[in-house]
Design a protein around this motif. Structure first.
Motif, PDB file in Angstrom:
ATOM      1  N   SER A  70      -1.399  -3.570   3.771  1.00 22.34           N
ATOM      2  CA  SER A  70      -0.427  -3.051   4.710  1.00 22.34           C
ATOM      3  C   SER A  70      -0.463  -3.961   5.940  1.00 22.34           C
ATOM      4  N   SER A 124      -2.996  -3.019  -2.069  1.00 24.96           N
ATOM      5  CA  SER A 124      -4.067  -2.752  -1.101  1.00 24.96           C
ATOM      6  C   SER A 124      -3.746  -3.343   0.273  1.00 24.96           C
ATOM      7  N   ASP A 143       3.779   2.618   5.087  1.00 24.54           N
ATOM      8  CA  ASP A 143       3.165   1.380   4.608  1.00 24.54           C
ATOM      9  C   ASP A 143       4.201   0.608   3.800  1.00 24.54           C
ATOM     10  N   LYS A 201       0.839  -1.210   0.000  1.00 23.93           N
ATOM     11  CA  LYS A 201       0.000   0.000   0.000  1.00 23.93           C
ATOM     12  C   LYS A 201       0.866   1.250   0.000  1.00 23.93           C
TER      13      LYS A 201
END
Length: 453
Positions: free
Chosen positions: A262, A260, A209, A204
């Motif tokens: 983390s 998408s 992240d 991410k």
């Protein structure tokens, strides 16, 4: 970082750069600045990040309030990006909305130098029961500026590799000592299957992240953000090798949509049996080994993988600090001392569970018999890696800042966020590695130029 653990809003760093440039005590809160005097009601506004350890503190705040009549602690829990934006704006402008803030090791020395935080040193040293020397030295050091402690750790972390012992054993894979990233990539590919990815890694966008683990990969491949003269070194063979390796690892054995994912997403994947390995924050182990975790007892832990360095763990802490703008200084200090004390750690163990104890903050935590038993699978390794990391030179090259998975300059939040987006685009197949690194080089160099002598 949760880095903890969870991460950043693009643009927060720009605000920092602009502004930077322009107990365990018992009984009622003592009278003094902001205490309102004996018996006067006090409401403390505490801004904190949305993660498990902080939620536990919110659950237990009633214990503090019961022993401190008239004091109410109002928690304002936010996702990390929102927290950083809100706290940075409030503290930098001296607006005084918050009496206590949760900040990372990245912010503490910079904000202390700017005069935005209360120097906690006199009050902590004056209270022998608090035992400030019990705080783990590396964590104490990253929260110190000019010999003054401007924040105290609620919990600290490094990073390591977590893996399903049963899955790897069935595939005939064993790790001994510190594995290399090449060994881990081969293992991940071998155990990868339609129902379970070989490994889960952060993709991410965000400096906290994607760049949490990726920076340590870059460093062990021999790369760095800057040389000792603040020349950006992003567009180099070492960076290209590391970033290309990271993408290939995810392409071969990672989750289907890595950009998408983390910390929280990988934690869920491992708990649900959808990932066989995960390289991330050591604090994750306390959640994987919690009483209600489906993978409790099934996990193995080894140091973060390496390539050219002897170790590659990061160093992070989430800390409690007091903005210099607060009008409730005495009450705020009293609560901060309570929430980061030895007795608070024992309270968490007794009320919530010993595996949930905030790790990586105090040496004495690792001497508590109940904690040693509950955290036997990961606590010794956590203490070892946290004590052995070198934030002054984590990679092969000398660096003019202190920090592992971040560069301790105000501009880095924005630099990291922009570059993370560029590399996330490469990971997602929307650009080339050469394009991502050349653009990141220009962004990093602009920030580096501001720090050249």
């Amino acid at each position: 970082m949760r880095v903890r653990t969870s991460r950043l809003m693009p643009g927060a760093g720009a605000l920092v750069a602009v502004v930077a440039l322009a107990a365990c005590s018992s009984g009622a809160v003592s009278s003094g600045s902001g205490s309102g005097g004996s018996g006067t009601p006090v409401t403390l506004n505490l801004a904190t990040v949305n993660n498990g350890q902080m939620k536990d503190m919110e659950k237990l705040k009633g214990e503090y309030e019961k022993s401190h009549p008239g004091v109410t602690v109002n928690f304002q829990v936010m996702e990390e990006g929102d927290l950083r934006a809100a706290v940075t704006a409030d503290v930098a402008s001296h607006a005084g909305q918050y009496d206590i803030v949760t900040i990372g090791a990245y912010e503490t020395p910079q904000w202390g130098a700017n005069g935005w935080l209360v120097d906690l040193t006199p009050d902590l040293k004056a209270d022998a029961s608090y035992d400030v020397n019990d705080i783990l030295p590396p964590v104490r050091d990253v929260n110190t500026y000019d010999g003054k402690l401007y924040a105290v750790p609620f919990y600290g972390e490094s990073s390591f590799l977590m893996y399903r012992k049963d899955v790897l054993s069935k595939a005939g894979i064993t790790f001994s000592g510190t594995p290399t990233w090449q060994e881990v990539a081969a293992a991940a590919k071998k155990v990868d299957s339609p129902g379970m990815s070989g490994i889960c890694m952060r993709g991410k966008p965000g400096w906290g992240d994607l760049f949490g683990p990726l920076t340590t990969v870059i460093e062990t491949f021999g790369g760095s953000w800057y040389d000792k003269d603040w020349n950006a070194t992003v567009n180099t063979p070492e960076w290209k090798q590391a970033v290309t390796f990271y993408k290939q690892l995810l392409d071969d054995s990672g989750e289907a949509d890595p950009v998408s994912y983390s910390f929280n997403e990988c934690l869920t994947a491992v708990k649900e049996g959808k990932a066989a390995m995960w390289a991330d924050a050591t604090v994750a182990a306390s959640m994987l080994e919690a009483a209600d975790s489906p993978v409790k007892g099934k996990m193995g832990y080894v140091p973060m993988p390496v390539v050219k360095t002897k170790q590659s763990g990061w160093l992070w802490s989430w800390n409690l600090a007091i903005p210099s703008s607060t009008k409730k200084k005495a009450a705020a200090i009293d609560f901060v001392k309570w929430a980061t004390s030895k007795d608070y750690i024992k309270l968490v163990g007794q009320k919530i569970g010993w595996s949930n104890v905030p790790p990586g903050s105090r040496t004495s935590t690792y001497e508590i018999p109940e904690y040693k038993q509950a955290a036997a699978a990961y606590a010794p390794l956590t203490l070892d890696v946290m004590s052995s990391v070198n934030p002054k030179q984590p990679g092969l090259n000398p660096q003019p800042w202190v920090g592992i998975q971040y560069v301790s300059i105000p501009e880095f939040q924005d630099v990291g966020n922009q570059c993370a987006q560029l590399i996330a685009d490469y990971i997602a197949g929307r650009s080339s590695v050469d394009d991502a690194l050349s653009k990141c080089q220009a962004i990093a160099q602009k920030a580096g130029d501001a720090h050249k002598k």
